[in-house]
Design a protein around this motif. Structure first.
Motif, PDB file in Angstrom:
ATOM      1  N   TRP A  44       0.808  -1.219   0.000  1.00 55.98           N
ATOM      2  CA  TRP A  44       0.000   0.000   0.000  1.00 55.98           C
ATOM      3  C   TRP A  44       0.846   1.277   0.000  1.00 55.98           C
ATOM      4  O   TRP A  44       0.351   2.360  -0.252  1.00 55.98           O
ATOM      5  CB  TRP A  44      -0.979   0.004   1.178  1.00 55.98           C
ATOM      6  N   GLY A  45       2.132   1.141   0.293  1.00 59.03           N
ATOM      7  CA  GLY A  45       3.014   2.299   0.190  1.00 59.03           C
ATOM      8  C   GLY A  45       3.623   2.460  -1.181  1.00 59.03           C
ATOM      9  O   GLY A  45       4.320   3.445  -1.455  1.00 59.03           O
ATOM     10  N   TYR A  46       3.349   1.501  -2.066  1.00 63.48           N
ATOM     11  CA  TYR A  46       3.874   1.541  -3.432  1.00 63.48           C
ATOM     12  C   TYR A  46       3.173   2.646  -4.221  1.00 63.48           C
ATOM     13  O   TYR A  46       2.037   3.026  -3.932  1.00 63.48           O
ATOM     14  CB  TYR A  46       3.637   0.185  -4.094  1.00 63.48           C
ATOM     15  N   SER A  47       3.828   3.170  -5.221  1.00 61.81           N
ATOM     16  CA  SER A  47       3.274   4.221  -6.068  1.00 61.81           C
ATOM     17  C   SER A  47       1.840   3.896  -6.485  1.00 61.81           C
ATOM     18  O   SER A  47       1.574   2.829  -7.067  1.00 61.81           O
ATOM     19  CB  SER A  47       4.146   4.388  -7.314  1.00 61.81           C
ATOM     20  N   GLU A  48       0.931   4.782  -6.190  1.00 59.55           N
ATOM     21  CA  GLU A  48      -0.496   4.525  -6.410  1.00 59.55           C
ATOM     22  C   GLU A  48      -0.824   4.231  -7.862  1.00 59.55           C
ATOM     23  O   GLU A  48      -1.602   3.328  -8.179  1.00 59.55           O
ATOM     24  CB  GLU A  48      -1.300   5.733  -5.917  1.00 59.55           C
ATOM     25  N   GLU A  49      -0.197   4.945  -8.775  1.00 61.92           N
ATOM     26  CA  GLU A  49      -0.541   4.777 -10.189  1.00 61.92           C
ATOM     27  C   GLU A  49       0.000   3.467 -10.771  1.00 61.92           C
ATOM     28  O   GLU A  49      -0.479   2.994 -11.806  1.00 61.92           O
ATOM     29  CB  GLU A  49      -0.030   5.961 -11.007  1.00 61.92           C
ATOM     30  N   LYS A  50       0.966   2.857 -10.072  1.00 57.16           N
ATOM     31  CA  LYS A  50       1.537   1.601 -10.567  1.00 57.16           C
ATOM     32  C   LYS A  50       1.222   0.411  -9.654  1.00 57.16           C
ATOM     33  O   LYS A  50       1.647  -0.710  -9.938  1.00 57.16           O
ATOM     34  CB  LYS A  50       3.061   1.739 -10.674  1.00 57.16           C
TER      35      LYS A  50
ATOM     36  N   VAL B 226       2.007   0.459   4.841  1.00 51.29           N
ATOM     37  CA  VAL B 226       2.421  -0.928   4.660  1.00 51.29           C
ATOM     38  C   VAL B 226       1.228  -1.765   4.218  1.00 51.29           C
ATOM     39  O   VAL B 226       1.267  -2.403   3.176  1.00 51.29           O
ATOM     40  CB  VAL B 226       3.036  -1.495   5.964  1.00 51.29           C
ATOM     41  N   SER B 227       0.185  -1.733   5.000  1.00 53.36           N
ATOM     42  CA  SER B 227      -1.007  -2.516   4.686  1.00 53.36           C
ATOM     43  C   SER B 227      -2.118  -1.606   4.185  1.00 53.36           C
ATOM     44  O   SER B 227      -2.070  -0.387   4.353  1.00 53.36           O
ATOM     45  CB  SER B 227      -1.476  -3.272   5.928  1.00 53.36           C
ATOM     46  N   CYS B 228      -3.143  -2.202   3.624  1.00 55.69           N
ATOM     47  CA  CYS B 228      -4.186  -1.424   2.976  1.00 55.69           C
ATOM     48  C   CYS B 228      -5.019  -0.613   3.980  1.00 55.69           C
ATOM     49  O   CYS B 228      -4.990  -0.856   5.186  1.00 55.69           O
ATOM     50  CB  CYS B 228      -5.094  -2.319   2.135  1.00 55.69           C
TER      51      CYS B 228
END
Length: 431
Positions: A275-281, A300-302
């Motif tokens: 969930w910390g990953y780039s939102e668009e990817k 970290v988590s959703c």
């Protein structure tokens, strides 16, 4: 303000209070059809009446939309945290991109220390307040051990001078300066949970930065209580719980702050999650962590939808009240009135039964007085509860009373003083 120990005086203050109607937005504990005077918001805030409504709304979304609730409906869960960011930011004096709701307080403290406590060479030490809340002590100890260091040699605690209850800012700064190049991190609580002392966060942050250290804050007792300016003070990181002065429910979701000056640091360490990953990817499910810009990159988590809904209900009340700026003046008045009445009780009893260890200077405290009961403290506290005044007891002899401006009144404080005098006279056998 010249206070008076008089019901009509307290009533007049309540009538003139611009925030008096916010009291009706909360539910008070009730026994035998009688409401308590609730002075324990420094431990758990009251339930907003809107809490059930917002929670039921999200339960309906779950029932009606199921997995599609992440992207459909009035408030898709995928982006729900963004409105909370907008509402959280003014409470701590931040930009929306610098804050994010996630996890719980001590979890976030650990995650942030992974990023911002990086001992290297001789710069390994951590400066913290002596007598910090145990969770902070345990978190710091375990982080030090995680790096292969010895807590007793690495953690420097700053205690009050002998015979004093609170810390002097100059003593904190002197300790920072004396250890200078050895310090990796300065980590304090914004307000000490036990004494109620509000530290000079700006001065301590500046002192830490001057010696090259990172400066972080645990704002469990400060966020939603006192005005903060984390961005302007250039605080490196902070975290807080939402269930005390921000009324988000027991175990409510935490919040974090990361200053924007760290956003472009691609070398920063963190424990990453999807969930910390780039939102668009994010939904491409690719290897190699690419953080979402800003504080969101520490997710970290959703999204925890239900806890966020409860926090959202309270944050909307803060927005209506004018965030902290309007609440602060009332807070100063309520706490000052309580202080006045306690001193009146000592005078009526004829000796110092109650010693206030919270600083007298309003700039050094928030909405809390910590009161040492010199005789029969626990018995007196229990008698207060039996008479519908609910505060907080801390061993060995401290009664904490916290007048919260969103839902406490001057009449509450007057009646608290009246009850405290009566039970004190009875238990101490004073005429």
């Amino acid at each position: 303000m010249d206070f008076k120990n008089d019901l009509s005086f307290a009533t007049r203050l309540d009538e003139a209070d611009k925030l008096k109607d916010f009291r009706t937005k909360f539910l008070f504990p009730n026994t035998a059809d009688k409401n308590f005077i609730y002075l324990c918001g420094n431990s758990l805030g009251l339930q907003p009446k809107a809490a059930k409504e917002v929670l039921n709304q999200q339960l309906d979304n779950w029932a009606n939309l199921a997995v599609e609730g992440w992207f459909d409906g009035d408030q898709p869960w995928m982006f729900y945290h963004k409105d909370l960011k907008r509402l959280m930011a003014p409470i701590v004096g931040a930009k929306p991109e610098e804050v994010c709701p996630l996890n719980t307080l001590t979890v976030n403290l650990h995650l942030l220390m992974v990023s911002f406590y990086q001992p290297k060479g001789k710069r390994v030490k951590i400066i913290m307040e002596g007598g910090a809340f145990p969770s902070d002590q345990y978190a710091v100890e375990s982080q030090v051990r995680f790096h292969g260091l010895i807590p007793s040699e690495t953690i420097i605690e700053v205690f009050p001078r002998q015979g004093e209850e609170t810390l002097r800012t100059e003593d904190i700064i002197n300790v920072i300066n004396s250890h200078g190049s050895e310090i990796a991190l300065v980590l304090f609580g914004g307000i000490n949970y036990y004494t109620g002392q509000w530290y000079d966060m700006k001065a301590i942050t500046e002192a830490g930065h001057k010696v090259g250290a990172i400066v972080g804050w645990d704002l469990a007792h400060a966020a939603g209580n006192v005005p903060l300016a984390l961005h302007n003070w250039e605080v490196d990181f902070a975290c807080w719980c939402s269930y005390k002065y921000q009324n988000a429910g027991p175990g409510g979701i935490s919040g974090i702050f990361v200053h924007q000056k760290h956003f472009d640091n691609t070398e920063i360490n963190r424990f990453a999650g999807w969930w910390g990953y780039s939102e668009e990817k994010r939904f491409k499910m690719e290897k190699g962590f690419v953080p979402e810009p800003g504080a969101d990159g520490w997710q970290v988590s959703c999204t925890q939808v239900m806890p966020m809904a409860l926090y959202h209900a309270s944050l909307k009340i803060f927005e209506q009240a004018g965030f902290i700026s309007e609440l602060r003046n009332k807070s100063i008045g309520l706490t000052g009135y309580l202080e006045f009445l306690i001193n009146e009780i000592n005078n009526e009893i004829g000796f110092i039964q109650y010693n206030i260890i919270t600083p007298t200077n309003v700039e050094d405290r928030g909405a809390q007085l910590s009161i040492v009961a010199t005789r029969n403290g626990k018995q007196i506290f229990d008698a207060l509860v039996a008479n519908y005044v609910l505060g907080d007891w801390r061993e060995p002899d401290v009664i904490r009373l916290s007048p919260v401006p969103l839902y406490n009144s001057f009449t509450d404080i007057y009646h608290t003083g009246k009850v405290l005098l009566a039970v004190s006279k009875n238990i101490l056998n004073v005429d």
